[in-house]
Design an enzyme around this catalytic site. Structure first.
Site, PDB file in Angstrom:
ATOM      1  N   ASP A  37      52.289  45.014  42.109  1.00  0.00           N
ATOM      2  CA  ASP A  37      52.495  44.173  40.927  1.00  0.00           C
ATOM      3  C   ASP A  37      51.568  42.963  40.995  1.00  0.00           C
ATOM      4  O   ASP A  37      51.653  42.153  41.925  1.00  0.00           O
ATOM      5  CB  ASP A  37      53.956  43.732  40.878  1.00  0.00           C
ATOM      6  CG  ASP A  37      54.302  42.949  39.622  1.00  0.00           C
ATOM      7  OD1 ASP A  37      53.382  42.575  38.870  1.00  0.00           O
ATOM      8  OD2 ASP A  37      55.506  42.709  39.396  1.00  0.00           O
ATOM      9  N   LEU A  38      50.681  42.824  40.002  1.00  0.00           N
ATOM     10  CA  LEU A  38      49.733  41.714  39.993  1.00  0.00           C
ATOM     11  C   LEU A  38      50.404  40.352  39.855  1.00  0.00           C
ATOM     12  O   LEU A  38      49.767  39.328  40.061  1.00  0.00           O
ATOM     13  CB  LEU A  38      48.717  41.894  38.856  1.00  0.00           C
ATOM     14  CG  LEU A  38      47.650  42.976  39.035  1.00  0.00           C
ATOM     15  CD1 LEU A  38      46.718  42.985  37.835  1.00  0.00           C
ATOM     16  CD2 LEU A  38      46.857  42.781  40.308  1.00  0.00           C
ATOM     17  N   TYR A  62      45.582  43.744  31.929  1.00  0.00           N
ATOM     18  CA  TYR A  62      46.260  43.979  30.647  1.00  0.00           C
ATOM     19  C   TYR A  62      45.141  44.126  29.624  1.00  0.00           C
ATOM     20  O   TYR A  62      44.421  43.173  29.341  1.00  0.00           O
ATOM     21  CB  TYR A  62      47.157  42.791  30.307  1.00  0.00           C
ATOM     22  CG  TYR A  62      47.954  42.958  29.027  1.00  0.00           C
ATOM     23  CD1 TYR A  62      49.301  43.300  29.073  1.00  0.00           C
ATOM     24  CD2 TYR A  62      47.367  42.773  27.783  1.00  0.00           C
ATOM     25  CE1 TYR A  62      50.046  43.450  27.907  1.00  0.00           C
ATOM     26  CE2 TYR A  62      48.090  42.930  26.613  1.00  0.00           C
ATOM     27  CZ  TYR A  62      49.431  43.266  26.679  1.00  0.00           C
ATOM     28  OH  TYR A  62      50.155  43.419  25.523  1.00  0.00           O
ATOM     29  N   THR A  63      44.959  45.338  29.095  1.00  0.00           N
ATOM     30  CA  THR A  63      43.797  45.613  28.243  1.00  0.00           C
ATOM     31  C   THR A  63      44.157  45.962  26.802  1.00  0.00           C
ATOM     32  O   THR A  63      43.282  46.365  26.040  1.00  0.00           O
ATOM     33  CB  THR A  63      42.967  46.763  28.837  1.00  0.00           C
ATOM     34  OG1 THR A  63      43.799  47.933  28.958  1.00  0.00           O
ATOM     35  CG2 THR A  63      42.406  46.389  30.202  1.00  0.00           C
ATOM     36  N   TYR A 126      43.409  38.323  24.383  1.00  0.00           N
ATOM     37  CA  TYR A 126      42.881  39.120  25.495  1.00  0.00           C
ATOM     38  C   TYR A 126      41.658  38.450  26.093  1.00  0.00           C
ATOM     39  O   TYR A 126      41.571  38.279  27.325  1.00  0.00           O
ATOM     40  CB  TYR A 126      42.535  40.526  24.998  1.00  0.00           C
ATOM     41  CG  TYR A 126      41.719  41.334  25.995  1.00  0.00           C
ATOM     42  CD1 TYR A 126      42.292  41.795  27.176  1.00  0.00           C
ATOM     43  CD2 TYR A 126      40.385  41.632  25.743  1.00  0.00           C
ATOM     44  CE1 TYR A 126      41.548  42.525  28.085  1.00  0.00           C
ATOM     45  CE2 TYR A 126      39.631  42.360  26.647  1.00  0.00           C
ATOM     46  CZ  TYR A 126      40.223  42.812  27.822  1.00  0.00           C
ATOM     47  OH  TYR A 126      39.465  43.527  28.719  1.00  0.00           O
ATOM     48  N   LYS A 130      41.150  36.901  29.915  1.00  0.00           N
ATOM     49  CA  LYS A 130      40.131  37.409  30.839  1.00  0.00           C
ATOM     50  C   LYS A 130      39.188  36.294  31.291  1.00  0.00           C
ATOM     51  O   LYS A 130      38.782  36.243  32.456  1.00  0.00           O
ATOM     52  CB  LYS A 130      39.353  38.548  30.202  1.00  0.00           C
ATOM     53  CG  LYS A 130      40.160  39.825  30.000  1.00  0.00           C
ATOM     54  CD  LYS A 130      40.612  40.433  31.325  1.00  0.00           C
ATOM     55  CE  LYS A 130      39.472  41.074  32.072  1.00  0.00           C
ATOM     56  NZ  LYS A 130      39.929  41.720  33.337  1.00  0.00           N
ATOM     57  N   TRP A 151      32.772  48.277  26.221  1.00  0.00           N
ATOM     58  CA  TRP A 151      32.788  49.586  25.559  1.00  0.00           C
ATOM     59  C   TRP A 151      32.926  50.715  26.580  1.00  0.00           C
ATOM     60  O   TRP A 151      32.157  51.674  26.588  1.00  0.00           O
ATOM     61  CB  TRP A 151      31.534  49.770  24.710  1.00  0.00           C
ATOM     62  CG  TRP A 151      31.423  48.881  23.514  1.00  0.00           C
ATOM     63  CD1 TRP A 151      31.974  47.636  23.356  1.00  0.00           C
ATOM     64  CD2 TRP A 151      30.709  49.136  22.303  1.00  0.00           C
ATOM     65  NE1 TRP A 151      31.645  47.116  22.136  1.00  0.00           N
ATOM     66  CE2 TRP A 151      30.861  48.012  21.463  1.00  0.00           C
ATOM     67  CE3 TRP A 151      29.938  50.196  21.863  1.00  0.00           C
ATOM     68  CZ2 TRP A 151      30.289  47.925  20.187  1.00  0.00           C
ATOM     69  CZ3 TRP A 151      29.354  50.126  20.596  1.00  0.00           C
ATOM     70  CH2 TRP A 151      29.535  49.010  19.769  1.00  0.00           C
TER      71      TRP A 151
END
Length: 299
Positions: A37-38, A62-63, A126, A130, A151
Site C-alpha cells: 500500500d503506497l 492513481y492514473t 491528476y 503527479k 500516451w
C-alpha cells in the site's frame, strides 16, 4: 546481481518491467495492492528491505485522470505520499530511486516539444498530484530519477491502442480527437530503458551526476486521430476491421479533466545522459499490434 523492487504489479509499466527482466540477468519483484500500500510507509519499508534491492522503481500511481477530479484526496495520497516514502526508503538504503511521472504536469500551450526545464502548470487534479509527487520524491531524496512519459500503450491492461482495436470490431465509424498532439509510448520500451539505466548505475555511473527529471517518450509525434488510423492500418494486416475514422476537435469530445493540447516531450536529455534513444512510435505500435494478434488477444 541487479535486484529491482518495483512498486506496482498490475500496471502497464510494472508488467512490462517484469517481462523485460526475464530476459536479463536481473532479479525483479513487483508489489501492489492490497499487500503493498503506497499510503503505508512502514509496510512498504518492511517489504522493500526484506528484498535487499539494488534499485527501487515506482511504477504505481492513481492514473484515473477524469475520476481524479472528484477524488483528488485519493489521488494525492497515492501520487504524492507514495513517491515521498519510496524515495526516502531508497535514500536510507543508498540505492537508486526511479519514479514514473507524466506529461500532464504541463498545460499543453507550448508550440514546440517540452523540455525538462520548461515551466510546469498542470490543468487538472491528476497532473497536480503527479507534479507534487515529483517534488515530494526529490525533497525526500535529491538523487531521485524522474521519468516523465506520455500516451502509454502495451499488450497489457486498458489503453488507447487496445480500445481502438476493440471498438473497431463493432463500429463502422469512430470520431477521434485530432487537435491534441503527443508521443505514443510503448510500455515495453519504457521498461527496457529503466533496466538499462539501472544497469548503467550498477556498473558505476555516478547517481549524483545523473539524478533529476527526464522526458522519456516514443520518438516522433502524432495526434490521437493519426495514432488510431495507424493502429487500424496495422490491424488490417491481420484481417481486423477498419472503421472510418472521423477527425474531430477536442471541443466535440468533452471530458471532466482538461487534456494538454500539446503533450510532445523532447527526450534529448535522456539520450545525452544514458545514450538511450526511444524507438519511433510507429515501429513500436506495429510490434504491439502484431503481438496482440499473434497471442490471440484480439482477432
Amino acid at each position: 546481481m541487479t535486484r529491482i523492487f518495483v512498486a506496482g504489479s498490475s500496471g502497464q509499466v510494472a508488467l512490462s518491467l517484469k517481462e523485460a527482466a526475464e530476459h536479463k540477468a536481473i532479479t525483479l519483484a513487483t508489489a501492489g495492492r492490497p499487500d503493498f500500500d503506497l499510503t503505508d510507509p512502514e509496510g512498504m519499508r518492511a517489504a522493500i528491505t526484506a528484498f535487499h534491492p539494488t534499485a527501487i522503481v515506482n511504477a504505481a500511481a492513481y492514473t484515473a485522470v477524469d475520476a481524479a477530479e472528484d477524488n483528488e484526496e485519493t489521488a494525492n495520497a497515492v501520487n504524492i505520499e507514495g513517491p515521498r516514502a519510496l524515495a526516502a526508503i531508497a535514500a536510507s538504503l543508498e540505492v537508486p530511486f526511479i519514479h514514473i511521472s507524466t506529461d500532464y504536469v504541463f498545460d499543453g500551450d507550448k508550440d514546440d516539444a517540452y523540455v525538462e526545464t520548461d515551466p510546469v502548470s498542470p490543468q487538472g487534479a491528476y497532473g497536480r498530484s503527479k507534479l507534487a509527487g515529483e517534488i515530494a520524491a526529490t525533497a525526500s531524496n535529491p538523487n531521485s530519477i524522474i521519468l516523465r512519459t506520455a500516451w502509454v500503450y502495451s499488450p497489457f491492461g486498458n489503453n488507447f491502442l487496445k480500445t481502438m482495436l476493440k471498438l473497431a470490431q463493432n463500429r463502422d465509424e469512430l470520431n477521434i480527437v485530432a487537435d491534441q498532439r503527443g508521443n505514443p509510448t510503448y510500455a515495453i520500451d519504457i521498461a527496457e530503458t529503466i533496466l538499462e539505466i539501472v544497469q548503467q548505475l550498477d556498473a558505476g555511473k555516478p547517481l549524483a551526476n545523473v539524478a533529476g527529471v527526464y522526458h522519456l517518450a516514443g520518438s516522433g509525434d502524432t495526434n490521437w486521430h493519426g495514432f488510431a488510423s495507424f493502429i487500424f492500418e496495422e490491424g488490417r494486416k491481420y484481417g481486423h476491421p477498419v472503421p472510418k475514422a472521423n477527425a474531430i476537435p477536442t471541443a466535440e469530445y468533452p471530458t471532466p479533466a482538461k487534456r494538454p493540447m500539446n503533450s510532445r516531450l523532447n527526450c534529448d536529455k535522456v539520450q545525452e545522459a544514458f545514450s538511450i534513444t526511444m524507438p519511433d512510435w510507429y515501429e513500436s505500435t506495429a510490434k504491439c499490434v502484431k503481438r496482440l494478434f499473434g497471442e490471440g488477444q484480439l482477432g
